[in-house]
Design an enzyme around this catalytic site. Structure first.
Site, PDB file in Angstrom:
ATOM      1  N   ASP A 122       0.692  -0.858  -0.089  1.00 41.04           N
ATOM      2  CA  ASP A 122       0.019  -0.183   0.234  1.00 41.04           C
ATOM      3  C   ASP A 122       0.765   1.271  -0.608  1.00 41.04           C
ATOM      4  O   ASP A 122       2.012   1.891   0.002  1.00 41.04           O
ATOM      5  CB  ASP A 122      -1.224   0.265   1.375  1.00 41.04           C
ATOM      6  CG  ASP A 122      -0.462  -0.260   2.830  1.00 41.04           C
ATOM      7  OD1 ASP A 122       1.103  -0.510   2.438  1.00 41.04           O
ATOM      8  OD2 ASP A 122      -0.742  -1.053   3.198  1.00 41.04           O
ATOM      9  N   GLU A 148      -9.323  -2.118   5.539  1.00 36.56           N
ATOM     10  CA  GLU A 148     -10.084  -1.426   6.779  1.00 36.56           C
ATOM     11  C   GLU A 148     -11.031  -2.590   7.280  1.00 36.56           C
ATOM     12  O   GLU A 148     -11.778  -3.451   6.674  1.00 36.56           O
ATOM     13  CB  GLU A 148     -11.083  -0.405   6.733  1.00 36.56           C
ATOM     14  CG  GLU A 148      -9.502   0.912   6.476  1.00 36.56           C
ATOM     15  CD  GLU A 148      -8.544   1.105   7.656  1.00 36.56           C
ATOM     16  OE1 GLU A 148      -8.896   0.159   9.190  1.00 36.56           O
ATOM     17  OE2 GLU A 148      -8.141   2.047   8.173  1.00 36.56           O
ATOM     18  N   ASP A 157      -6.905  -1.937  14.819  1.00 36.84           N
ATOM     19  CA  ASP A 157      -8.839  -3.031  14.167  1.00 36.84           C
ATOM     20  C   ASP A 157      -8.673  -4.218  13.414  1.00 36.84           C
ATOM     21  O   ASP A 157     -10.252  -4.157  13.286  1.00 36.84           O
ATOM     22  CB  ASP A 157      -9.404  -1.575  13.346  1.00 36.84           C
ATOM     23  CG  ASP A 157      -8.641  -1.390  12.064  1.00 36.84           C
ATOM     24  OD1 ASP A 157      -7.647  -1.835  11.470  1.00 36.84           O
ATOM     25  OD2 ASP A 157      -8.489   0.154  11.640  1.00 36.84           O
ATOM     26  N   HIS A 164      -6.687  -4.375  10.728  1.00 38.16           N
ATOM     27  CA  HIS A 164      -6.253  -4.671   9.018  1.00 38.16           C
ATOM     28  C   HIS A 164      -5.678  -5.344   8.502  1.00 38.16           C
ATOM     29  O   HIS A 164      -4.941  -4.827   9.317  1.00 38.16           O
ATOM     30  CB  HIS A 164      -6.664  -2.834   8.350  1.00 38.16           C
ATOM     31  CG  HIS A 164      -5.666  -1.827   8.852  1.00 38.16           C
ATOM     32  ND1 HIS A 164      -6.158  -1.240   9.394  1.00 38.16           N
ATOM     33  CD2 HIS A 164      -4.984  -2.006   9.178  1.00 38.16           C
ATOM     34  CE1 HIS A 164      -4.448  -0.312  10.001  1.00 38.16           C
ATOM     35  NE2 HIS A 164      -3.696  -1.092   9.541  1.00 38.16           N
TER      36      HIS A 164
END
Ligand code: F6R
Length: 262
Positions: free
Chosen positions: A67, A145, A138, A140
């Site tokens: 990413d 996400e 979280d 990811h």
């Protein structure tokens, strides 16, 4: 999933590096997927050591990063381009032509075509042999996400407030953290032949427990790795502290037949 819990992040990273080194020695033109952030720093330091001291050769290796932040130039201090050169590529003999990191410099209209090309390049290189992954607090992976489609491909994503807060440390101010990123999709990641997920520290314990022992759900994107045929999870004690089957994972690791050891 194979769950490997080590006393600390150094030991866990050294084991992950050993696995990668074995893959590269067995297949000098291996295709490796790479992550950024604080988690893989020790792994990259160990790969650099293996290159310098034990001749680990990266000249035939192709890399694809997961990413990049949209809007950041490659030389921005917080860009993942800069991160990769600073923490790995500048210190090994990788061929610059074989390095792939999504660009952060795209305007809206270019994004779909660019993302399709990234996918095509991965396929053209023969697919990813080993994908290195961190995990967000979280859940990811990449920047997929919670709520991301489990079949998603490389595309633009909007970061959650929590991820922007987690990553604010790399920017001069929290407001500077971009809202948008380009990330490989979950479907893209799932096509890697082997996945190595690394997680260290208490702040990752809940996400790790959900990913490894919770239901497979887009609410914890890393949980999809339960459906992946070859995933190894390298943890320190803190990141593994909320796992209910911790004792079992230790037992399995300690009693592995020698022929199965990496
Ligand atoms: C980075 C990436 C992210 C990070 C995750 C954990 O390329 O894809 O999924 O792995 O945000 O970040 P750290 O390691 O900084 O806790």
């Amino acid at each position: 999933m194979e769950i490997i819990i080590q006393p600390n992040a150094d030991a866990a990273s050294a084991l992950a590096a050993r696995h990668l080194a074995r893959v590269i020695r067995g297949k000098p033109d291996a295709v490796i997927g790479l992550a950024t952030g604080s988690t893989p720093l020790r792994l990259y330091a160990e790969l650099i050591r293996l290159h310098r001291n034990e001749g680990l050769d990266f000249s035939g290796v192709t890399t694809f990063n997961l990413d990049e932040y949209l809007g950041l130039a490659p030389d921005h201090v917080a860009s993942y381009h800069r991160f990769m050169w600073e923490h790995l590529f500048d210190h090994i003999n990788v061929d610059r032509q074989r390095v792939h990191i999504p660009t952060g410099l795209l305007t809206g209209e270019d994004v779909p075509a660019y993302c399709q090309r990234y996918e095509d390049d991965i396929r053209g290189a023969g697919g990813i042999d080993v994908q290195v992954l961190g995990i967000g607090s979280d859940g990811h992976i990449g920047f997929n996400e919670p709520g991301s489609s489990l079949a998603s491909r490389t595309r633009i994503k909007t970061l959650t407030r929590r991820t922007r807060e987690d990553n604010a440390q790399y920017f001069e101010s929290a407001a500077e953290v971009p809202h948008h990123v380009i990330t490989m999709g979950i479907g893209t990641i799932m096509e890697a032949r082997t996945a190595l997920l690394l997680a260290f520290g208490e702040s990752k314990a809940a996400a790790v427990a959900g990913a490894v022992e919770g239901p497979v759900t887009a609410s914890n994107p890393a949980s999809v790795l339960q459906m992946h045929p070859v995933t190894k999870v390298f943890l320190d004690e803190d990141a593994g502290s909320q796992l209910g089957r911790r004792d079992y994972y230790h037992w399995v690791f300690d009693n592995k037949p020698t022929w199965q050891r990496d």
